[in-house]
Design a protein around this motif. Structure first.
Motif, PDB file in Angstrom:
ATOM      1  N   SER A  36       0.841  -1.193   0.000  1.00 35.51           N
ATOM      2  CA  SER A  36       0.000   0.000   0.000  1.00 35.51           C
ATOM      3  C   SER A  36       0.878   1.246   0.000  1.00 35.51           C
ATOM      4  O   SER A  36       1.925   1.257   0.612  1.00 35.51           O
ATOM      5  N   THR A  38       2.251   4.827   1.006  1.00 33.82           N
ATOM      6  CA  THR A  38       2.305   5.511   2.296  1.00 33.82           C
ATOM      7  C   THR A  38       1.728   6.905   2.138  1.00 33.82           C
ATOM      8  O   THR A  38       1.718   7.470   1.051  1.00 33.82           O
ATOM      9  N   GLY A  39       1.247   7.433   3.213  1.00 32.56           N
ATOM     10  CA  GLY A  39       0.708   8.789   3.180  1.00 32.56           C
ATOM     11  C   GLY A  39       1.761   9.799   3.590  1.00 32.56           C
ATOM     12  O   GLY A  39       2.913   9.452   3.855  1.00 32.56           O
ATOM     13  N   ARG A  43       7.413   9.699   3.205  1.00 34.43           N
ATOM     14  CA  ARG A  43       7.610   8.656   4.216  1.00 34.43           C
ATOM     15  C   ARG A  43       7.416   7.286   3.587  1.00 34.43           C
ATOM     16  O   ARG A  43       6.654   7.124   2.660  1.00 34.43           O
ATOM     17  N   GLY A  44       8.082   6.306   4.131  1.00 33.53           N
ATOM     18  CA  GLY A  44       7.915   4.942   3.628  1.00 33.53           C
ATOM     19  C   GLY A  44       9.060   4.545   2.710  1.00 33.53           C
ATOM     20  O   GLY A  44      10.109   5.174   2.681  1.00 33.53           O
TER      21      GLY A  44
END
Length: 100
Positions: A36, A38-39, A43-44
């Motif tokens: 999924s 990342t928001g 980030r991520g």
């Protein structure tokens, strides 16, 4: 608790417990696995790096599966040859199983 698509954790003594329902990952499953997004900005993980890695893992797994299949074919061929050799070189026996 393990998330879906995650290998089981070790259970005592370092051995991995796998239920009869557990199946190993296949190359196509690794290639098609998506994460999924990342928001909140950057980030991520870098998605391109993750997918490149998954493709590399899938290629390696495909090579291992191919080598395993070849090994199984070779094992079957050798077992068949051994059975034929044993049949041709076994001593003749009478009905009681005694060597003539």
């Amino acid at each position: 608790m393990n998330a879906p698509n995650q290998r089981p954790t070790s259970v005592g003594g370092g051995a991995t417990y796998r239920s009869a329902a557990y199946t190993s990952l296949l190359p196509w499953q690794v290639r098609e696995r998506r994460f999924s997004p990342t928001g909140l900005g950057r980030r991520g993980l870098n998605a391109a790096e993750v997918y490149a890695f998954l493709d590399r893992v899938a290629v390696d797994m495909a090579a291992v599966y191919a080598a395993l299949a070849e090994s199984r074919r070779e094992t079957a061929r050798i077992k068949d040859a051994l059975r034929r050799w044993q049949t041709n070189h076994a001593p003749a026996c009478n009905e009681r199983g005694q060597v003539r």
